[in-house]
Enzyme design. Structure first.
Site, PDB file in Angstrom:
ATOM      1  N   CYS B 101    -117.250 -10.203   8.003  1.00 35.52           N
ATOM      2  CA  CYS B 101    -116.301  -9.481   6.972  1.00 35.52           C
ATOM      3  C   CYS B 101    -117.079  -8.722   5.831  1.00 35.52           C
ATOM      4  O   CYS B 101    -116.733  -8.026   5.104  1.00 35.52           O
ATOM      5  CB  CYS B 101    -115.381 -10.279   6.516  1.00 35.52           C
ATOM      6  SG  CYS B 101    -114.613 -11.234   7.839  1.00 35.52           S
ATOM      7  N   HIS B 394    -106.615  -6.571   6.325  1.00 36.64           N
ATOM      8  CA  HIS B 394    -108.059  -6.769   6.395  1.00 36.64           C
ATOM      9  C   HIS B 394    -108.891  -6.422   7.725  1.00 36.64           C
ATOM     10  O   HIS B 394    -109.175  -7.288   8.616  1.00 36.64           O
ATOM     11  CB  HIS B 394    -108.490  -8.315   6.061  1.00 36.64           C
ATOM     12  CG  HIS B 394    -109.574  -8.883   6.278  1.00 36.64           C
ATOM     13  ND1 HIS B 394    -110.952  -7.782   5.781  1.00 36.64           N
ATOM     14  CD2 HIS B 394    -110.300 -10.000   6.596  1.00 36.64           C
ATOM     15  CE1 HIS B 394    -111.883  -8.663   6.166  1.00 36.64           C
ATOM     16  NE2 HIS B 394    -111.677  -9.711   6.454  1.00 36.64           N
ATOM     17  N   CYS B 424    -116.451 -12.541   1.135  1.00 38.09           N
ATOM     18  CA  CYS B 424    -116.662 -13.850   1.981  1.00 38.09           C
ATOM     19  C   CYS B 424    -116.579 -13.490   3.419  1.00 38.09           C
ATOM     20  O   CYS B 424    -116.132 -12.461   3.583  1.00 38.09           O
ATOM     21  CB  CYS B 424    -115.707 -15.138   1.906  1.00 38.09           C
ATOM     22  SG  CYS B 424    -114.164 -14.652   2.333  1.00 38.09           S
TER      23      CYS B 424
END
Lengths: 465, 437
Positions: B101, B394, B424
């Site tokens: 990510c 996301h 994160c």
């Protein structure tokens, strides 16, 4: 762009279809010659005819020769070859017999124009022709005394208008006929309008008068020209962006954020830039002015193309349909133009405005009270701006498209669409590129002598003609 | 290329890196509007929108750096292949990056390094992910059989290879949102961290609500008009719920942490779902931007990565930024109070809240971060002010570029300031960056 097909046109241009159409007396639309880079200006020799003193003819002949045309001053010299263009200098015509001379010269030549030929009559500005003593012989017209001016001179120049409009209707094979009214002192400013109207770029302009006057002093040369086009995501706006870019401009393609996907595609295709802009938004004028100032140090041309329709008969038009159309089509160009003119650096020296009006704005259209009002309003806008802008070396003009093959006309019911297409001298709908060519030319420095004009791009449509 | 002689090596200074513009597709829930679009399609759309807005069609950039987390084997050259489909000069070099990510921000940091060192004048960083178009693999046993079959040169060898086929091998392997070494999903990991820090359900729902409200308000004021280009008819993030309420969020059933001793708190409303989308940012030197009349939004000043040991030491999977931020701040002589904006990626509302709680905890900060006392408190009025991942969704590799562009524009809009970005990532990693205008 996906364009509506013209099955009738395809049919009557085919072999058997054409024969049938001829026999039945049906309209057979010609295939129009359109511009391609590197193309010859004309499809055949240019005949330059002189009525009376013809003070423009020598320059015209020289310019045409420089543009690669074979220039003739006598029809016989053509040796039977079809004429690419006939240019008649009737700018000195002031007396009724001058018109007879014009007929005598032009009629045989008119017969000999090539497919996609051009007939261009050069006249004087009627109001200037009416000034006593302005004519080449310095005489007032017949039968009028002191204080009347040259009534006959003005009448004769106005007569050219009716003549040209008629020839437009009689011309065949995609030949167009136009009238260039040349103001005193226009000089070299005539050259670009002359070449434009004779070129394939003006394929869908016919039966129209256009006035050219003296050009302001040319601004100092800058880098690549910057042309702003509102409503650039699709249709005519996208076509304008393409043509302006083809002619070398960096095009700022503006449209509402919601149309961003198509807008990005257009902007990238023309190697311009995309500007999300809702022209009706409160902050739009400021945002556009700042963008042009900061990013480009000013725009060379602004094309007010963004427009909407909300058709309803006048009595059924509600406030929202009225306000939306007037807001986008008229109020926004007014606000944007005012802000750009107020903001130092938003416009480059010699900047040019072009508004997209409509023949429905000139003639009215059932169910389009809001649209017609807004589009007529734009005519007022350019007329009001013409003189103040000329003093700054700038200009504003409008084009009034007729029936153009766009997704909007594709959505029309078939019968009105077919009637709309055929009801013009060229007997077909125009293409977005036809409008774009005219807009791009008006936005170019070559059109410097053209200001405050409304040029129809409608194949001489019957509406309001 | 200029004709001037190159400066001597010693004279080459580190140059400021400008964030010039950003663009993304609206984000869609997996299986939604972009169900038929690949990660490459999405990346092309994001880059083309950026190229259009900045007028770069036909230009050759120094580098395009991007990546995808859910990646097909055919997409080994995803970014380069995407560039060839954009309006950029096909001679624009490109490469792929993957840091889960953190990919979207990592690409920007890598590109920024090249720009700072004078290796590149301008480039595009970003990422794309399609959870809808995720790669599906064949069963591991079947894969071995097929590879053996491919190696076999004789009919006998081929038969022998085929003898390895088993009925169970027909079931394909779908990618799972699970940690390779723990087998726990990311949500389960986050639920453990939330439980450890005692993050309440109500606090998580409040954060989610704020994310939706902030994002909706930003859309309303046209903030995203020049940060986003509609794609496939979608004009806004499909996950945005402008009308959601605390009550609606409170009514959702918990989905993670249901096997823990404390009540489960994480729901579909305060966790991000699988999302499709792409984002890109244009970075350059100040001079390059000025030559094109492009305004600089902000500068990417510094960045720091960190990793935690979620496998052996039981550290929170998504808590690496907790460790990275103090390092970044100390290196730049800053405290949390010096930040005008703080962007903490909302993988889960609990991740953000656990991060903030850790920085406020004196014992944790002393013992685990080696600080003299608590790192400090993040002013919630400065946190994710234009919404974040809970409302946008996301798409893993796109998130970093989304946040960087949003942050840069927020700073430009307020006429300057300093912002922290914290993201994160899977594998116990994290990346944080400092942006100034």
């Amino acid at each position: 762009m996906e364009l509506p097909r013209d099955p009738y046109g395809d049919l009557v241009r085919s072999g058997p279809g054409a024969a049938a159409a001829r026999r039945l007396g049906l309209p057979v639309p010609a295939r129009l010659r359109r511009y391609a880079p590197g193309q010859e200006l004309l499809t055949g020799p240019a005949l330059v005819l002189r009525v009376g003193a013809a003070p423009l003819a020598a320059d015209v002949a020289a310019w045409l020769a420089a543009a690669g045309a074979r220039v003739l001053d006598d029809l016989d010299a053509a040796g039977g070859e079809r004429l690419g263009a006939v240019v008649v200098d009737a700018s000195a015509a002031r007396r009724v017999p001058d018109l007879a001379r014009l007929r005598e010269l032009l009629a045989p030549a008119f017969r000999c124009t090539a497919h996609g030929g051009r007939v261009l009559v050069l006249g004087a500005v009627p109001a200037e022709a009416g000034v006593p003593g302005a004519g080449p012989d310095g005489e007032p017209g017949e039968g009028f005394g002191e204080g009347f001016g040259d009534v006959e001179g003005r009448s004769v120049q106005q007569a050219l208008d009716g003549l040209v409009r008629t020839l437009g209707k009689e011309a065949r094979g995609g030949t167009t006929v136009n009238l260039l009214r040349v103001a005193a002192g226009a000089g070299a400013a005539l050259r670009s309008p002359l070449e434009f109207l004779l070129s394939a770029r003006a394929a869908f302009v016919s039966g129209q008068p256009l006035l050219v006057g003296p050009a302001p002093a040319p601004p100092p040369a800058r880098g690549r020209r910057v042309v702003v086009v509102t409503g650039a995501a699709r249709g005519i706006g996208a076509a304008i962006a393409e043509v302006a870019a083809r002619d070398g401009a960096h095009v700022v393609c503006a449209d509402v954020a919601a149309a961003g996907e198509q807008l990005a595609r257009v902007a990238n295709r023309v190697r311009g830039s995309a500007l999300p802009l809702d022209v009706t938004a409160e902050g739009a004028p400021r945002a556009l002015a700042e963008h042009l100032r900061r990013r480009f140090g000013g725009a060379d041309a602004v094309v007010h193309n963004a427009g909407v329709t909300r058709d309803r008969s006048f009595v059924n038009l509600d406030e929202s349909a009225w306000d939306t159309v007037l807001g986008v089509n008229l109020a926004a160009p007014l606000r944007l133009t005012a802000e750009l003119l107020r903001t130092d650096g938003a416009l480059a020296p010699g900047a040019r405005f072009v508004c997209l009006s409509s023949i429905n704005g000139l003639a009215g259209a059932k169910g389009q009270a809001n649209y017609a009002a807004s589009k007529a309003g734009l005519v007022g806008l350019v007329q009001a701006l013409a003189e103040p802008l000329a003093r700054r070396g700038m200009a504003a003009n409008a084009v009034a498209p007729g029936f153009i093959e766009t997704p909007m006309t594709a959505a029309m019911p078939p019968l009105p669409r077919e009637v709309g297409r055929r009801a013009s001298s060229l007997q077909q709908g125009g293409l977005p590129v036809d409008v774009a060519e005219v807009v791009a030319w008006l936005a170019s420095p070559g059109a410097a002598g053209v200001d405050g004009q409304v040029l129809r791009v409608d194949g001489q449509h019957l509406t309001g003609a | 290329m200029t004709a001037a002689p190159p400066p001597s090596r010693a004279a080459r200074a580190v140059r400021p890196v400008a964030v010039v513009a950003g663009n993304r597709t609206p984000f869609a829930k997996a299986g939604g509007r972009y169900a038929q679009a690949s990660a490459k399609d999405l990346l092309v759309a994001a880059v083309d929108g950026l190229v259009a807005r900045t007028g770069l069609a036909g230009e050759r950039l120094g580098e395009v750096v991007a990546g995808a987390v859910l990646k097909h084997s055919r997409d080994l050259n995803l970014t380069r292949e995407a560039v060839l489909s954009t309006a950029l000069d096909p001679a624009t070099p490109a490469y792929d990056v993957s840091r889960a990510c953190a990919t979207g921000l990592e690409t920007a940091v890598l590109l920024a390094g090249k720009i700072a060192l004078g290796q590149v004048e301008a480039g595009i960083a970003g990422g794309a992910d399609s959870a809808s178009d995720a790669p599906v693999a064949v069963d591991e046993g079947l894969r071995r059989v097929l590879l053996a079959l491919n190696r076999a040169r004789t009919p006998g060898a081929r038969l022998k290879a085929l003898a390895g086929l088993r009925p169970g091998q027909v079931v394909p392997e779908f990618p799972r949102n699970a940690e390779a070494r723990t087998g726990l999903s990311m949500g389960e990991h986050a639920a453990r961290t939330a439980a450890h820090w005692g993050v309440s359900r109500q606090a998580q729902d409040e954060l989610a609500l704020a994310s939706h409200r902030n994002l909706a308000a930003a859309y309303e004021r046209g903030f995203f008009d020049d940060l986003l280009t509609p794609y496939l008819g979608l004009r806004r993030d499909a996950l945005l719920r402008p009308d959601t309420t605390a009550e609606k969020l409170a009514a959702l059933e918990p989905v993670f942490g249901r096997d823990l001793e404390v009540p489960a708190t994480m729901t579909a409303g305060n966790s991000t779902p699988l999302t499709d989308g792409a984002a890109a940012v244009l970075l350059s030197t100040d001079e390059w931007a000025a030559e094109r009349g492009l305004d600089v939004l902000a500068h990417l000043v510094d960045a720091q990565t960190a990793a935690v040991d979620h496998v052996h030491r039981g550290e929170g999977l998504l808590t690496a930024p907790v460790h990275a931020v103090p390092v970044l701040l100390r290196r730049n002589g800053l405290t949390l109070d010096d930040l005008d904006l703080v962007e903490v990626h909302e993988a889960f509302a609990s991740t953000v809240l656990a991060t903030l709680a850790a920085w406020e905890d004196e014992e944790f900060c002393r013992e685990r971060l080696g600080l003299d006392g608590p790192l400090g408190t993040v002013d919630r009025a400065r946190l994710n002010v234009a919404g974040s991942s809970l409302a946008t969704g996301h798409p893993f590799a796109a998130t970093g570029a989304r946040i960087l562009a949003t942050t840069a524009k927020l700073l430009a809009e307020r006429g300057g300031g300093r912002a922290l970005i914290s993201i994160c990532a899977a594998g116990g990693q994290g990346i944080v960056a400092l942006v100034e205008a």
